[in-house]
Scaffold this active site. Sequence first.
Site, PDB file in Angstrom:
ATOM      1  N   GLU A 416       1.314  -0.649   0.020  1.00  5.74           N
ATOM      2  CA  GLU A 416       0.242  -0.306  -0.364  1.00  5.74           C
ATOM      3  C   GLU A 416       1.259   1.500  -0.146  1.00  5.74           C
ATOM      4  OE1 GLU A 416      -2.407  -3.488   1.168  1.00  5.74           O
ATOM      5  OE2 GLU A 416      -0.653  -2.436   1.569  1.00  5.74           O
ATOM      6  N   GLN A 438      -7.214  -1.622  -1.778  1.00  8.29           N
ATOM      7  CA  GLN A 438      -8.117  -2.643  -1.964  1.00  8.29           C
ATOM      8  C   GLN A 438      -9.300  -2.219  -0.907  1.00  8.29           C
ATOM      9  OE1 GLN A 438      -7.868  -7.286  -1.377  1.00  8.29           O
ATOM     10  NE2 GLN A 438      -7.856  -7.003  -3.797  1.00  8.29           N
ATOM     11  N   PHE A 439      -8.658  -1.902   0.366  1.00  4.49           N
ATOM     12  CA  PHE A 439      -9.978  -1.494   1.297  1.00  4.49           C
ATOM     13  C   PHE A 439      -9.705  -0.639   2.034  1.00  4.49           C
ATOM     14  CE2 PHE A 439     -11.129  -6.077   0.441  1.00  4.49           C
ATOM     15  CZ  PHE A 439     -12.634  -6.287   0.544  1.00  4.49           C
ATOM     16  N   ALA A 440     -10.244  -0.099   2.794  1.00  3.63           N
ATOM     17  CA  ALA A 440      -9.810   1.182   3.574  1.00  3.63           C
ATOM     18  C   ALA A 440      -9.473   0.781   4.465  1.00  3.63           C
ATOM     19  CB  ALA A 440     -11.169   2.160   4.338  1.00  3.63           C
ATOM     20  N   ASP A 441      -9.643  -0.587   5.289  1.00  9.07           N
ATOM     21  CA  ASP A 441      -8.759  -0.804   6.797  1.00  9.07           C
ATOM     22  C   ASP A 441      -7.357  -1.118   6.243  1.00  9.07           C
ATOM     23  OD1 ASP A 441     -10.874  -1.960   7.974  1.00  9.07           O
ATOM     24  OD2 ASP A 441     -11.745  -2.219   5.868  1.00  9.07           O
ATOM     25  N   TYR A 442      -7.181  -1.065   5.135  1.00  9.82           N
ATOM     26  CA  TYR A 442      -5.721  -1.381   4.950  1.00  9.82           C
ATOM     27  C   TYR A 442      -5.124  -0.280   4.411  1.00  9.82           C
ATOM     28  CZ  TYR A 442      -7.218  -6.785   5.328  1.00  9.82           C
ATOM     29  OH  TYR A 442      -8.134  -7.678   5.511  1.00  9.82           O
ATOM     30  N   HIS A 485     -13.022  -5.358   6.108  1.00  6.88           N
ATOM     31  CA  HIS A 485     -12.961  -4.625   5.258  1.00  6.88           C
ATOM     32  C   HIS A 485     -14.812  -3.675   5.356  1.00  6.88           C
ATOM     33  CE1 HIS A 485     -11.017  -9.105   5.038  1.00  6.88           C
ATOM     34  NE2 HIS A 485     -10.854  -7.914   3.994  1.00  6.88           N
TER      35      HIS A 485
END
Length: 695
Positions: A416, A438-442, A485
């Site tokens: 990221e 790919q996902f906000a959490d990452y 996610h």
Amino acid sequence: MSITQGANTKFIIDSEILLKAYSLMCSAHRMAEIYDENKAICSKYVHSTSRGHEAIQLAVGLQLQPYDYACLYYRDESILLGLGLEPYEMMLQLMAKGDDPFSGGRSYYNHPSLKREGFPIIPHQSSATGMQAIPATGMAQGVAYLESQGLLVEEEQPLVLCSLGDGSVTEGEVSEAFQMAVLKKLPIVYLVQDNDWGISATGKEMRNMDAYEFAAGFKGMKRVKVDGTDFIDSYLSIDNAFQYVRKERVPILVHAKCALLGHHTSGVRKEWYRGEKDLKDHAQDDPLPKLINHLIEFGEQKKDLKKIEDKATKLVNEAFEKAVDAKDPHPDSVDLHEFAPTPVTDEKGVRNPPKSEKVVMVDAALHAVDEILKKHPEALFYGQDVGKRLGGVFREAANLAKKYGEDRVFNTPIQEAYIVGSTTGMSAVGCKPIVEIQFADYVWLGMNQLVEELSKSCYLTMGKFPVQSLIRIPVGAYTGGGPYHSGSIESTLLTIRGIKVVYPSNAADLKGLFKAAFYDPNPVVMLEHKGLYWSKVPGTNDAKTPEPDGDYIIPLGKANIIQSADKEHEETGKSAGIITYGMGVYWSKEASKIFPGKVEIMDLRCLNPLDWDAVMASTKKHNKILIVTEEPLMNSFAESLAGRISQHCFQDLDAPVMTIGAKNLPAVPLNVDLERVMLPNATKVEEILKKLLDY
């Protein structure tokens, strides 16, 4: 007089180069002296000098070409001298003067940003150790892409120089950069200057191997060791390294052993932590007497060298006096260059073309990227799993790689930081990147680059290097996405100055805002609620809209009234305004059904810049405001906006500004019943709205 290295080499160092290096080395030596002699002036702002590193740095500075690119670090003073920067210009930055050519007094000494005819391009440099590796590698990837498409205007083959300290190689982001450089075979030179100190820690304390040994783990990375205190060895080694990269278009790491003769910085002085033996050992490797010995050995006279030294000393002394008297920045300039001006100021194109079919949001995004790639050969799209096999985990890039080729649409490693930070380098060379987390959490692994590099670049370079970067991030919770996610991250992003944050709630807005974000010369984060992507969540069917035409564009920072209240309710004080975005739009529409004609709903669409005029107008019109968000409420954007409305519109309010959001929990639970309890919904909004209307 000339110098050759080895019986088989054809390379010759001309005496003019050696004497120029000597003159510049004398300048660097005197600059360090005069800064120490004038601590009261020079230690006002923290600085670091190149003493002990001059040989390798001048070897680089004298050989970089105007068509090259460079990412330097805070000790690279002599590289700048070698490029042709004057001591006076550098001293303006040392003292944070208004005419500092890099940042107008906004950034530290040796933090260059340069876009000047006849010089390599040097984008914004942060102070964070090792951070420059990713933007530099992004520049090299951008150069490689432009070459592959025949878009590079230079006839020569440029390279990128990335200068690092050996201690920085332990940073994970440096490894991400090395990985991409060898994976994509990029034309970059990593110059690692190793003086065996990282502030007060020695190399043995910090790492089990030096950069040369570490780089062996990156297959395809050519490595070179050089005596960074010897100008001749440094010059010839750098020449070979540059020639190799220009010809082969692959990366190389040059590991240069240097001496640390000055302080770590003016604020961390060498006598505080270094013993007498260490200082003596380093002094034996002073590059200046080594070069003097070479010059005398090759026939130069001491008296002639003394003249050169005296001339350099005089130049530095005069430059210092002039810099001391230079003007400070005007206080009124402090607000300039937060953002570069955007060309998109008006809504254009056709939002509802005749016979246009409705599309879901994910398809609107796909079509927007497709139209951009078709029209702009300098545009690229990359991230995890967006390549030809999958086209994104939400199929938001379906078939784009097959259509435009893997040079333009490609998968990245799980990196990221690289995905975000590489856009800084891409932008600096003229590419226009669209990337995806790919996902906000990452996204957190990319925050270092987003904060230190992207967000500050325009401001700290006085507008020379805005970062054109469109970063897509799926956000939000629905139907059991779970704790990793389902995140909502807008409040965290909105604490970062210098980036724009967009949050569309329907297909037409997404497409129009996407185009505006692409054409905006600044970093833009596009938050896309995955619960709205396909309108599968009950009550979100209106997220599907007729698809706008290819020219449709919405300027950032313009809210949209998607539901109006009746005039009679407004005039009698029986109406309320809801301010929301994303999924909140649909909870609000459902909740307002039992209050017909009494509720206006504003979709902000863009959280920064915020349409504050529209917010104030709604407050004045209804005197009662509810802010709806999906985020946990405490310390959120919603609460901040409520406070701002209360402060600036207090006399217009007939009730407290109310807010509703998720429960203040650290994560969205996996179980759908627990998720339902945590999140807002239409029923919860309805309860708050009833209380507000009863005031």
